[in-house]
Motif scaffolding. Structure first.
Motif, PDB file in Angstrom:
ATOM      1  N   GLN B  43     -24.178 -83.271-108.029  1.00 33.45           N
ATOM      2  CA  GLN B  43     -22.980 -83.355-107.432  1.00 33.45           C
ATOM      3  C   GLN B  43     -22.291 -84.776-107.009  1.00 33.45           C
ATOM      4  OE1 GLN B  43     -21.044 -80.686-107.544  1.00 33.45           O
ATOM      5  NE2 GLN B  43     -22.140 -78.931-107.690  1.00 33.45           N
ATOM      6  N   LEU B  44     -21.310 -85.141-107.411  1.00 28.90           N
ATOM      7  CA  LEU B  44     -20.762 -86.377-107.069  1.00 28.90           C
ATOM      8  C   LEU B  44     -19.852 -86.352-105.705  1.00 28.90           C
ATOM      9  CD1 LEU B  44     -20.095 -88.034-110.542  1.00 28.90           C
ATOM     10  CD2 LEU B  44     -22.021 -88.311-108.853  1.00 28.90           C
ATOM     11  N   PHE B  45     -19.814 -87.233-104.869  1.00 26.00           N
ATOM     12  CA  PHE B  45     -18.871 -87.404-103.607  1.00 26.00           C
ATOM     13  C   PHE B  45     -18.367 -88.697-103.653  1.00 26.00           C
ATOM     14  CE2 PHE B  45     -16.982 -87.051 -99.470  1.00 26.00           C
ATOM     15  CZ  PHE B  45     -16.652 -85.481 -99.336  1.00 26.00           C
ATOM     16  N   ALA B  46     -17.252 -89.000-103.796  1.00 26.74           N
ATOM     17  CA  ALA B  46     -16.625 -90.336-103.665  1.00 26.74           C
ATOM     18  C   ALA B  46     -16.084 -90.912-102.455  1.00 26.74           C
ATOM     19  CB  ALA B  46     -15.461 -90.534-105.001  1.00 26.74           C
ATOM     20  N   LEU B  47     -16.575 -91.625-101.760  1.00 31.90           N
ATOM     21  CA  LEU B  47     -16.349 -91.800-100.347  1.00 31.90           C
ATOM     22  C   LEU B  47     -15.350 -93.022-100.257  1.00 31.90           C
ATOM     23  CD1 LEU B  47     -19.780 -92.353 -98.607  1.00 31.90           C
ATOM     24  CD2 LEU B  47     -18.379 -90.412 -98.284  1.00 31.90           C
ATOM     25  N   SER B  48     -14.349 -92.800 -99.641  1.00 34.13           N
ATOM     26  CA  SER B  48     -13.042 -93.722 -99.392  1.00 34.13           C
ATOM     27  C   SER B  48     -13.397 -94.802 -98.371  1.00 34.13           C
ATOM     28  CB  SER B  48     -11.980 -93.225 -99.001  1.00 34.13           C
ATOM     29  OG  SER B  48     -11.817 -92.764 -97.522  1.00 34.13           O
ATOM     30  N   VAL B  80     -11.482 -76.290-106.347  1.00 35.70           N
ATOM     31  CA  VAL B  80     -12.888 -76.793-105.677  1.00 35.70           C
ATOM     32  C   VAL B  80     -12.642 -77.373-104.304  1.00 35.70           C
ATOM     33  CG1 VAL B  80     -14.816 -78.207-106.177  1.00 35.70           C
ATOM     34  CG2 VAL B  80     -13.618 -77.118-108.213  1.00 35.70           C
ATOM     35  N   LYS B  81     -13.504 -77.144-103.538  1.00 32.68           N
ATOM     36  CA  LYS B  81     -13.353 -77.786-102.210  1.00 32.68           C
ATOM     37  C   LYS B  81     -14.767 -78.284-101.873  1.00 32.68           C
ATOM     38  CE  LYS B  81     -10.021 -74.862 -99.956  1.00 32.68           C
ATOM     39  NZ  LYS B  81      -9.803 -73.745 -99.080  1.00 32.68           N
ATOM     40  N   LYS B  82     -14.991 -79.796-101.650  1.00 32.27           N
ATOM     41  CA  LYS B  82     -16.327 -80.528-101.509  1.00 32.27           C
ATOM     42  C   LYS B  82     -16.246 -80.817 -99.936  1.00 32.27           C
ATOM     43  CE  LYS B  82     -17.022 -82.648-105.958  1.00 32.27           C
ATOM     44  NZ  LYS B  82     -17.377 -83.776-106.674  1.00 32.27           N
ATOM     45  N   THR B  83     -17.185 -80.266 -99.247  1.00 29.90           N
ATOM     46  CA  THR B  83     -17.536 -80.953 -97.685  1.00 29.90           C
ATOM     47  C   THR B  83     -18.648 -81.769 -97.706  1.00 29.90           C
ATOM     48  OG1 THR B  83     -16.284 -78.956 -97.295  1.00 29.90           O
ATOM     49  CG2 THR B  83     -17.556 -80.065 -95.571  1.00 29.90           C
ATOM     50  N   LEU B  84     -18.719 -82.845 -97.101  1.00 24.66           N
ATOM     51  CA  LEU B  84     -19.383 -83.649 -96.952  1.00 24.66           C
ATOM     52  C   LEU B  84     -19.805 -83.707 -95.295  1.00 24.66           C
ATOM     53  CD1 LEU B  84     -22.131 -85.208 -97.571  1.00 24.66           C
ATOM     54  CD2 LEU B  84     -20.786 -87.360 -97.497  1.00 24.66           C
ATOM     55  N   ALA B  85     -21.048 -83.369 -94.687  1.00 22.28           N
ATOM     56  CA  ALA B  85     -21.124 -83.289 -93.176  1.00 22.28           C
ATOM     57  C   ALA B  85     -22.318 -84.143 -92.770  1.00 22.28           C
ATOM     58  CB  ALA B  85     -21.105 -81.908 -92.880  1.00 22.28           C
ATOM     59  N   ILE B  86     -22.229 -84.884 -92.082  1.00 21.92           N
ATOM     60  CA  ILE B  86     -23.292 -85.777 -91.488  1.00 21.92           C
ATOM     61  C   ILE B  86     -23.528 -85.443 -89.986  1.00 21.92           C
ATOM     62  CG2 ILE B  86     -24.062 -88.067 -91.315  1.00 21.92           C
ATOM     63  CD1 ILE B  86     -21.744 -87.910 -93.940  1.00 21.92           C
ATOM     64  N   MET B 102     -17.644 -75.809-103.142  1.00 19.04           N
ATOM     65  CA  MET B 102     -17.061 -74.306-103.481  1.00 19.04           C
ATOM     66  C   MET B 102     -16.194 -74.457-104.526  1.00 19.04           C
ATOM     67  SD  MET B 102     -16.506 -72.919 -99.505  1.00 19.04           S
ATOM     68  CE  MET B 102     -15.354 -71.768-100.282  1.00 19.04           C
ATOM     69  N   ASN B 103     -16.478 -73.539-105.435  1.00 12.46           N
ATOM     70  CA  ASN B 103     -15.497 -73.183-106.496  1.00 12.46           C
ATOM     71  C   ASN B 103     -14.911 -71.916-106.368  1.00 12.46           C
ATOM     72  OD1 ASN B 103     -14.419 -72.718-108.989  1.00 12.46           O
ATOM     73  ND2 ASN B 103     -15.457 -74.481-109.845  1.00 12.46           N
ATOM     74  N   SER B 104     -13.536 -71.638-105.948  1.00 11.41           N
ATOM     75  CA  SER B 104     -13.041 -70.470-105.804  1.00 11.41           C
ATOM     76  C   SER B 104     -12.840 -69.641-107.164  1.00 11.41           C
ATOM     77  CB  SER B 104     -11.811 -70.649-105.143  1.00 11.41           C
ATOM     78  OG  SER B 104     -10.827 -71.284-105.899  1.00 11.41           O
ATOM     79  N   GLN B 105     -12.647 -70.448-108.389  1.00 13.82           N
ATOM     80  CA  GLN B 105     -12.733 -69.765-109.804  1.00 13.82           C
ATOM     81  C   GLN B 105     -14.039 -69.288-110.159  1.00 13.82           C
ATOM     82  OE1 GLN B 105     -10.990 -72.036-112.938  1.00 13.82           O
ATOM     83  NE2 GLN B 105      -9.615 -70.228-113.239  1.00 13.82           N
ATOM     84  N   LEU B 106     -14.851 -70.014-110.209  1.00 12.80           N
ATOM     85  CA  LEU B 106     -16.308 -69.596-110.472  1.00 12.80           C
ATOM     86  C   LEU B 106     -16.931 -68.932-109.660  1.00 12.80           C
ATOM     87  CD1 LEU B 106     -17.504 -73.050-112.093  1.00 12.80           C
ATOM     88  CD2 LEU B 106     -16.484 -70.992-113.309  1.00 12.80           C
ATOM     89  N   LYS B 107     -16.414 -68.531-108.322  1.00 10.99           N
ATOM     90  CA  LYS B 107     -17.154 -68.117-107.028  1.00 10.99           C
ATOM     91  C   LYS B 107     -18.303 -68.529-106.964  1.00 10.99           C
ATOM     92  CE  LYS B 107     -13.971 -64.376-107.470  1.00 10.99           C
ATOM     93  NZ  LYS B 107     -13.539 -62.863-106.966  1.00 10.99           N
ATOM     94  N   ASN B 109     -21.122 -71.696-104.685  1.00 14.86           N
ATOM     95  CA  ASN B 109     -21.080 -72.478-103.733  1.00 14.86           C
ATOM     96  C   ASN B 109     -22.529 -73.229-103.570  1.00 14.86           C
ATOM     97  OD1 ASN B 109     -20.912 -73.645-101.171  1.00 14.86           O
ATOM     98  ND2 ASN B 109     -20.451 -71.938-100.082  1.00 14.86           N
ATOM     99  N   GLU B 110     -22.273 -74.413-104.330  1.00 13.83           N
ATOM    100  CA  GLU B 110     -23.677 -75.197-104.271  1.00 13.83           C
ATOM    101  C   GLU B 110     -23.677 -75.998-102.939  1.00 13.83           C
ATOM    102  OE1 GLU B 110     -25.427 -75.903-106.754  1.00 13.83           O
ATOM    103  OE2 GLU B 110     -24.586 -74.991-108.606  1.00 13.83           O
TER     104      GLU B 110
END
Lengths: 153, 153, 153, 153
Positions: B43-48, B80-86, B102-107, B109-110
């Motif tokens: 999974q990728l997460f691009a930090l601004s 798709v909703k990506k959440t990164l919590a530290i 979370m992918n609401s279409q594929l149902k 949640n990785e």
């Protein structure tokens, strides 16, 4: 009600002439809607190296204030007074940047206030700390090898 | 049980076009054994820049959380909703990075959770602080001499 | 009554020969009027890397003191004693730099004291922190690619 | 009784191949007189990026310890055990670096202990913080313009 986030330009007029230090230019634009800004009413504020140092070393409960006269030592001296005040938000979540530009001839007083979150201030602090030695021209002085690399035969 | 240490790639798409800032890409891979990771489920997460600033200024007992929608402003927005919590580890020895996709279409949640020691976080902070001015393109703006060195006659 | 702000020059004689580390040169000039300095009575003080490190790590209520003999290991050893003392201002607004240059042969003792604000010290700390790895020559060691770029075919 | 100050060399073998990160090499030599060191009995200790991060983030009253086996994953694994421990001095004036090299075959155990002042540690921290992004190869990734400047037509 929504803030105008500051956007940054940088003047580096002092980089090759060390006795005229570089500055960090802050650009303030009033908000005229969500993510829309009034670029015709933008205000600039050029931070000196010492003012940049003041911001970089600002404690989380400290404030600072800078006064500029863009026409200093000219016939228009005193006509325009720019004030930038940075004060901590009471909930500790960041700072408020207040810019006031008073023009005594036009009898105008533009004001812009921008909340800056702790994360945004960390970006500002990091960028300012990076910039400081360059504003003083130290990158030129300590890295003479770059001079050579810019003039290949 | 063993953590998946984050590996870092960096996109610098904003370096030459300043209004598209750079990001720091985090790559998360589930562990499938000692020092073996499942690269197909990465999974990728691009930090601004602001999110990078948030991490850099994170106090030892503070936490932060970022929400991303990789399809923002497209027809797939919200799918798709990506959440990164530290969050800080309770014993003060570092942080826990929680990624949820979370992918609401594929149902689906990785979820991936990675403990990061204080020493690893110091490496992250140092690398992020180094990167921040570059993400904003300030290295280009303040070092015009490099421009010259890249186009010898 | 007005301070003589330090101006900075930098010797980088150690950059290419690592066993002779670079220094940061401080130049002190007595004030002879508003923004006018007596350049004929200027005093130099070359800070070593460890002294630069001492200043960089100086707590807000800490002081430090350096002793130099410009003629160390020559026949004139002991003739001139330079002392630089940095002490915190009692109101916490910055530091005082005291330079004393005693010449036992000429029986002179020049003294210059310069208040340095917290903001100015932040500039100094930022510039010194930037300079330190260069004083040690680490920029050369860790960036061998620059060597290549300075000798195009 | 006088300390052997660490001298620093740096391996940058990982700079162009990112999956082999760079290290910071520490060189320890026993003192055999004032400012004279026994270079034949020198000991090397290669700090990884995470170990460098640990030192950089070390609190003034914290300690850390690293264990290395120079023959890891070879037939000689376990024969030599190197331990580097950094502990705060009780008077808060700095740290003590303890290096122990145990050779189970030769039945030797070399020990070197070096006090490091706060100022020297500030130099180390500054140099290490500078080095960290380079050890990870981030300077290469974020500054692609340097690639271009090294191959003029």
């Amino acid at each position: 009600m929504y803030p105008v986030p500051p956007t940054f330009n940088k003047m580096d007029s002092g980089a090759s002439v060390v006795d005229r230090k570089g500055t960090v230019m802050l650009k303030f634009m009033p908000s005229i809607g969500p993510r829309k800004y009034d670029s015709e009413r933008k205000q600039l504020f050029a931070l000196s190296a010492n003012e940049v140092g003041c911001l970089v070393s600002l404690g989380s409960d400290e404030s600072c204030e800078f006064f500029h006269d863009p026409s200093l030592k000219s016939s228009l001296e005193g006509q325009v007074k720019k004030t930038l005040a940075i004060t901590p938000l009471t909930d500790g979540s960041g700072y408020m940047f207040h810019l006031s530009v008073m023009n005594s001839q036009l009898k105008t007083n533009e004001r812009v206030s921008i909340p800056v979150t702790k994360a945004e201030f960390a970006v500002i602090r990091s960028a300012f700390t990076f910039a400081l030695p360059h504003l003083l021209g130290w990158d030129r002085m300590i890295l003479p090898q770059f001079e050579g690399s810019s003039s290949p035969a």
